[in-house]
Structure formats: structure tokens, C-alpha cells
Motif scaffolding. Structure first.
Motif, PDB file in Angstrom:
ATOM      1  N   THR A  17      89.540  71.604  40.133  1.00 54.66           N
ATOM      2  CA  THR A  17      88.966  71.881  40.790  1.00 54.66           C
ATOM      3  C   THR A  17      88.808  71.397  42.149  1.00 54.66           C
ATOM      4  OG1 THR A  17      87.230  72.956  39.324  1.00 54.66           O
ATOM      5  CG2 THR A  17      86.579  73.022  41.748  1.00 54.66           C
ATOM      6  N   HIS A  18      88.924  70.052  42.072  1.00 58.82           N
ATOM      7  CA  HIS A  18      89.201  68.961  43.146  1.00 58.82           C
ATOM      8  C   HIS A  18      90.591  69.254  43.817  1.00 58.82           C
ATOM      9  CE1 HIS A  18      88.729  65.237  45.529  1.00 58.82           C
ATOM     10  NE2 HIS A  18      89.763  64.587  45.137  1.00 58.82           N
ATOM     11  N   ALA A  19      91.425  69.646  43.147  1.00 51.58           N
ATOM     12  CA  ALA A  19      92.776  69.934  43.656  1.00 51.58           C
ATOM     13  C   ALA A  19      92.994  71.142  44.346  1.00 51.58           C
ATOM     14  CB  ALA A  19      93.928  69.788  42.491  1.00 51.58           C
ATOM     15  N   VAL A  20      92.246  72.041  43.790  1.00 51.21           N
ATOM     16  CA  VAL A  20      92.070  73.308  44.596  1.00 51.21           C
ATOM     17  C   VAL A  20      91.331  73.275  46.003  1.00 51.21           C
ATOM     18  CG1 VAL A  20      91.304  75.669  44.389  1.00 51.21           C
ATOM     19  CG2 VAL A  20      92.192  74.783  42.478  1.00 51.21           C
ATOM     20  N   THR A  21      90.234  72.269  45.661  1.00 50.30           N
ATOM     21  CA  THR A  21      89.614  72.089  46.936  1.00 50.30           C
ATOM     22  C   THR A  21      90.514  71.628  48.190  1.00 50.30           C
ATOM     23  OG1 THR A  21      87.577  72.061  45.949  1.00 50.30           O
ATOM     24  CG2 THR A  21      87.366  71.172  48.100  1.00 50.30           C
ATOM     25  N   LEU A  22      91.126  70.333  47.791  1.00 51.73           N
ATOM     26  CA  LEU A  22      91.999  69.759  48.670  1.00 51.73           C
ATOM     27  C   LEU A  22      93.141  70.750  49.325  1.00 51.73           C
ATOM     28  CD1 LEU A  22      92.740  66.399  46.705  1.00 51.73           C
ATOM     29  CD2 LEU A  22      91.294  66.547  48.829  1.00 51.73           C
ATOM     30  N   GLY A  23      93.457  71.602  48.601  1.00 49.59           N
ATOM     31  CA  GLY A  23      94.370  72.489  49.159  1.00 49.59           C
ATOM     32  C   GLY A  23      93.962  73.374  50.155  1.00 49.59           C
ATOM     33  N   HIS A  24      92.669  74.069  49.819  1.00 48.04           N
ATOM     34  CA  HIS A  24      91.841  74.793  51.004  1.00 48.04           C
ATOM     35  C   HIS A  24      91.572  73.871  52.285  1.00 48.04           C
ATOM     36  CE1 HIS A  24      91.538  78.492  48.848  1.00 48.04           C
ATOM     37  NE2 HIS A  24      91.022  77.998  47.770  1.00 48.04           N
ATOM     38  N   LEU A  25      91.128  72.580  51.902  1.00 44.24           N
ATOM     39  CA  LEU A  25      90.790  71.490  53.209  1.00 44.24           C
ATOM     40  C   LEU A  25      91.917  71.371  54.066  1.00 44.24           C
ATOM     41  CD1 LEU A  25      88.659  69.832  54.680  1.00 44.24           C
ATOM     42  CD2 LEU A  25      89.190  68.066  52.844  1.00 44.24           C
ATOM     43  N   GLY A  26      93.080  71.254  53.250  1.00 46.72           N
ATOM     44  CA  GLY A  26      94.218  70.856  54.145  1.00 46.72           C
ATOM     45  C   GLY A  26      94.656  72.063  54.977  1.00 46.72           C
ATOM     46  N   ALA A  27      94.575  73.266  54.325  1.00 42.20           N
ATOM     47  CA  ALA A  27      94.977  74.419  55.066  1.00 42.20           C
ATOM     48  C   ALA A  27      94.104  74.771  56.372  1.00 42.20           C
ATOM     49  CB  ALA A  27      94.699  75.792  54.128  1.00 42.20           C
ATOM     50  N   ALA A  28      92.648  74.512  56.129  1.00 43.66           N
ATOM     51  CA  ALA A  28      91.923  74.684  57.484  1.00 43.66           C
ATOM     52  C   ALA A  28      91.946  73.584  58.247  1.00 43.66           C
ATOM     53  CB  ALA A  28      90.309  74.519  56.663  1.00 43.66           C
ATOM     54  N   GLN A  29      92.415  72.463  58.010  1.00 49.19           N
ATOM     55  CA  GLN A  29      92.772  71.469  58.837  1.00 49.19           C
ATOM     56  C   GLN A  29      94.035  71.697  59.763  1.00 49.19           C
ATOM     57  OE1 GLN A  29      92.659  68.101  56.145  1.00 49.19           O
ATOM     58  NE2 GLN A  29      90.777  67.391  56.665  1.00 49.19           N
ATOM     59  N   GLU A  85      95.828  64.906  59.443  1.00 50.58           N
ATOM     60  CA  GLU A  85      94.679  64.961  58.519  1.00 50.58           C
ATOM     61  C   GLU A  85      95.124  65.824  57.371  1.00 50.58           C
ATOM     62  OE1 GLU A  85      90.617  65.578  59.838  1.00 50.58           O
ATOM     63  OE2 GLU A  85      91.229  65.088  61.998  1.00 50.58           O
ATOM     64  N   SER A  86      95.648  66.938  57.719  1.00 52.41           N
ATOM     65  CA  SER A  86      96.233  68.045  56.603  1.00 52.41           C
ATOM     66  C   SER A  86      97.078  67.053  55.608  1.00 52.41           C
ATOM     67  CB  SER A  86      96.524  68.989  57.248  1.00 52.41           C
ATOM     68  OG  SER A  86      97.837  68.976  57.995  1.00 52.41           O
ATOM     69  N   CYS A  87      97.934  66.360  56.329  1.00 51.92           N
ATOM     70  CA  CYS A  87      99.079  65.783  55.421  1.00 51.92           C
ATOM     71  C   CYS A  87      98.418  64.681  54.586  1.00 51.92           C
ATOM     72  CB  CYS A  87     100.100  65.087  56.453  1.00 51.92           C
ATOM     73  SG  CYS A  87     101.089  66.504  57.324  1.00 51.92           S
ATOM     74  N   VAL A  88      97.659  64.160  54.961  1.00 55.50           N
ATOM     75  CA  VAL A  88      96.629  63.269  54.210  1.00 55.50           C
ATOM     76  C   VAL A  88      96.077  63.965  53.278  1.00 55.50           C
ATOM     77  CG1 VAL A  88      94.762  61.295  53.964  1.00 55.50           C
ATOM     78  CG2 VAL A  88      96.501  61.325  56.039  1.00 55.50           C
TER      79      VAL A  88
END
Length: 464
Positions: free
Chosen positions: A386-398, A406-409
Motif C-alpha cells: 500500500t505504501h508503494a501505491v500511495t507513492l504512485g498517487h503522491l508523485g502523480a499529484a506532485q 519532488e515527483s521524481c524523488v
């Protein structure tokens, strides 16, 4: 080769009053329902395909099941694949519920078969089921829970310890799912459900209470199998297990569990873009004893998905109220109160993730970024998928907010997680999105973009 005209199919199309062109249109509408909006799926058919089928050509893949679904709706009765004259290689199309043990046997045999790909190709995701899911009935409105058909019991005596064992193993499988994704261990889970647990459901019970608890435990295991299939991208199969789980929960009269299963079905419908159906399911999940009989932590989980469904339906004020209620419910959760296995994972990180998904729909991008970030910071190491899925969504929002570096990080963290061996269709979809969103920027010579895009390409190339 001379083909024999399919008189069964011709008769059904005549009963439906459809021309070949109308039949093809109805087929295409039904086929489109089980796909994500971003998935083009299989090509559309035309009237010539229907003519060939009537002429004796056997369609491949899921086509027979799709046609059975379309005809079922037209004729307002269940039409099976066998009635079409094509044979029935896998589980029959979803219709009125059969005995749960029969469904479990048929579904398990197909899911565990060496040729499962072809056997399961005949099932489709059905929005008709979402409109009126069966199984978990409220005693105030629908009478007693449905009882299974008369069956012959085996000689296995089932005791409270057997229920405890099923629940312990469910917890163990769930922990693997959270840590490694739905692609790890689901076959073993299905094998256990199809053999040991099915035998226990056929067993002899000294007390009615033990029978209901065993049905509840089996329902939770069936739900988990559905959730893992959903995480792996096998949406039609996941829906079958959710419906089975809902039926078992209804027999057990475990209303909070029924609400939890409806919540999962709403989550799936949201991800597939069926927003009206998702709201129907989410609202059913928070009705009566499904909500009032649940613990505060359970209520928070039901409520936050309800909020997201309200947002998707354009009901902004109601969505905000539901979010606040979910936050209050989680705040009321007492660490000393025993929680069902299905909610052991739900805490601040999960609430923040679903809150962010809701805020995205409401157009509050900065709020979504804030909540996704809170989810990432508070997520424990035991929940890597779930952490990985959240990182995917966060990067897309950034990225949507113009924060390229920030999205690349963030996406670098997603790829780090994937390299740890996560097997999750949802997480893999996040990596595909990384490649798609970075593609327009590759020519700008931004080092972080180039590095992450190359990592994403390398990871995806290993899958094919």
C-alpha cells in the motif's frame, strides 16, 4: 469444415427480438463495463461476428460470458453460457445466488485449474451485480438471512478451535498481502479455502453459534482472496469472490463483515470508473447494523470510502461531512478494543490515503498532496504494497502541481519498493503511469526525469 448452425443461439436472439446489429451493440455495451476507462480492452464486434456465431463458429475468450450477460439483461432471466450452445468452460455468469458451497466449489476448481487462464476467460465484471448485490441482508428489511441449500454433511466435527485456526491463517495471508502484494500467496489461500475450509463448512456442528462463526471466518477468507485478485488486476475474478463472501456473511448474519465486503466492492467500482454503482455499494455499506454494529475503526474504514464515492458522484458537501465523520470514528478507536482481522491495518496512514483520493476528486490538489504525504510518513514497514501505491498517487499529484523534482524523488521511492519484490497489479499500474507522465519531459534533459524514466522502463521490461 462444415459447421452446424447454432439453433440455441438463434432462438435466444429471436426471443430477445434483436437483429444481428442490435446483438453486437448489446454485446459491446456489456463488454465495456468490466474495463478500466484507461483500458481499451478487446476490439468491438460487429453484426458479422454474430452471424458467424449463429452459423456455428465458436467465439473465444470471454465472448460467450459477455453475450450471456447481455441476453440475461434483455430477457430478465439468467442465461447461461451452456444455453448459448457454446458450452460452459468456466464459472457460469453471475445471476441469482446459488448455494454458497456450490459457488465455492465451482470457483475454486476453475481458479486452481492448470488451464485457469482459459477457464476464467469466460467470466466478466458485471455492473448488474453492483446495482443489487445479494447475500448480506438486513433483518429489519429483508427477513432472516438466506439459508444454504440442503446438503450432505461429512463426518468432520467442527469446533471453536477450527474457527480460530481459519481466522489465524486469514490474518497470516492478509499480512503477506499487505507486505508483498496480492500476487504472493493467493494460490495457497484459494487452495486452503477450496479444500480445508470447504470441508469445515460441510462439517457437523454441535452449536449453531459455531456454524455461524465458521461461515463468517470463511467469508472473510473469501473476501481476502477477492481483494488479492483485485490487487492483481483480476477484476472479474475478484468480484466473484466478493459476491461469495457477501453470501457467506449473510448466512452468518455478520452484518459488519457484510458492510466491509460492500466497501471493498465500492472501492473496486471506483477504480474501474463505475461511480454510480460505487455510491450504491458504499451507501449500502454504512446502513443499519453494517455500520452501527461495527467498531469505530471499522466505521472509519467504511466511512472514508463512502466519502470518496460521494465525491465521485459530485456530492461535495456530503463527501466532506463523511470525511469528518470517518476522522472522528478513527479518533474514537480504542487500542484496547479487539478488532476484526479485516481492520487491523486501518489507521492514520490508511485514512490519510483515502482522504487524499477524495480530495483529488473534489479538486483540492494541495490538500491531496498533504494527505498523501501524511500517509507516506505514517505508514509502517509491514504495509509495503500500500505504501508503494500511495507513492504512485503522491508523485502523480506532485507532477500535476508542477513539482517535477519532488515527483521524481517520490517515484524513486516507489521503484525502490518495487525492487523489494512487491507483486501487485495496482503498484505495477503506478509504474506504468510514471512512464506515461514522464514521457513528455524526456527531451528536456532534466537528469532526475531521465533517471526515473529509465528505471521505470527497466522495471516494466522485466515483466514482459
Amino acid at each position: 469444415m462444415t459447421r452446424t448452425r447454432n439453433e440455441q443461439l438463434a432462438s435466444l436472439l429471436g426471443e430477445a427480438g434483436w437483429s444481428r446489429a442490435q446483438s453486437a451493440s448489446a454485446f459491446n455495451r456489456a463488454a465495456a463495463e468490466g474495463r478500466s476507462p484507461d483500458d481499451p480492452g478487446s476490439p468491438l464486434i460487429g453484426r458479422s461476428h454474430v452471424s458467424m456465431w449463429v452459423g456455428g463458429t465458436r467465439p473465444s475468450g470471454s465472448a460467450p460470458a459477455v453475450l450471456a450477460l447481455a441476453l440475461s439483461r434483455r430477457l430478465k432471466r439468467v442465461v447461461t453460457v451452456a444455453e448459448l450452445g457454446f458450452g460452459a468452460p468456466g464459472p457460469a455468469p453471475l445471476g441469482p445466488p446459488a448455494d454458497a458451497l456450490t459457488v465455492l466449489a465451482d470457483l475454486g476448481r476453475a481458479d486452481l485449474h492448470p488451464d485457469r487462464r482459459n477457464l476464467l476467460a469466460g467470466i466478466v465484471y458485471s455492473t448488474a451485480v453492483l446495482a443489487a448485490p445479494s447475500g448480506d441482508r438486513q433483518p429489519s428489511s429483508a427477513g432472516p438471512a438466506p439459508q444454504p441449500a440442503e446438503r450432505v454433511s461429512n463426518h468432520l466435527r467442527v469446533a471453536q478451535g477450527d474457527v480460530a485456526t481459519v481466522r489465524e491463517l486469514t490474518l497470516a495471508f492478509s499480512a503477506v498481502d499487505q507486505r508483498r502484494g496480492g500476487g504472493h500467496g493467493r494460490t495457497a489461500l484459494v487452495q486452503y479455502l477450496h479444500t480445508d475450509v470447504r470441508d469445515l463448512l460441510h462439517g457437523r456442528y454441535a452449536h449453531e453459534r459455531v456454524r455461524r462463526e465458521m461461515e463468517s471466518a470463511a467469508a472473510e477468507l473469501a473476501y481476502l482472496s477477492g481483494w488479492m485478485a483485485f490487487d492483481s488486476g483480476e477484476n472479474p475474478l475478484a468480484q466473484r469472490y466478493f459476491v461469495l463472501a457477501l453470501q457467506l456473511a449473510g448466512q452468518a448474519q455478520d452484518h459488519p463483515l457484510g458492510g466491509h465486503i460492500l466497501r471493498a466492492m465500492a472501492h473496486q467500482a471506483l477504480d474501474l470508473g463505475h461511480f454510480a454503482n460505487a455510491l450504491t455499494l458504499a451507501e449500502a455499506s454504512v446502513q443499519d447494523r453494517r455500520y452501527t454494529g461495527a467498531t469505530p475503526r471499522e466505521r472509519a474504514l467504511l466511512g472514508v470510502v463512502h466519502a470518496r464515492a460521494l465525491a465521485a458522484a459530485g456530492r461535495t458537501r456530503s463527501a466532506v461531512k463523511a470525511l469528518l465523520r470517518a476522522e472522528n470514528d478513527l479518533a474514537d478507536a480504542d487500542a484496547g478494543v479487539p478488532e476484526p482481522h479485516r481492520t487491523f491495518f486501518f489507521g492514520e496512514a490508511s485514512l490519510a490515503h483515502e482522504t487524499a483520493r477524495t480530495l483529488e476528486v473534489l479538486g483540492d490538489r494541495k490538500g491531496a498532496i498533504r494527505e498523501f504525504g501524511r500517509s507516506v510518513r505514517t505508514r509502517g514497514a509491514a504495509f509495503r504494497r500500500t505504501h508503494a501505491v500511495t507513492l504512485g498517487h503522491l508523485g502523480a499529484a506532485q507532477m500535476a502541481d508542477g513539482r517535477v523534482e519532488e515527483s521524481c524523488v517520490t517515484w524513486g521511492g516507489l521503484l525502490d519498493s518495487m525492487e523489494e519484490g512487491i507483486q501487485s497489479g495496482r503498484a505495477e499500474a503506478a509504474v506504468v503511469q510514471v512512464r506515461r507522465l514522464l514521457s513528455p519531459l524526456r527531451h528536456r534533459g532534466i537528469p532526475s526525469v531521465t533517471a526515473v524514466a529509465e528505471r521505470a522502463n527497466k522495471h516494466l521490461s522485466k515483466l514482459h
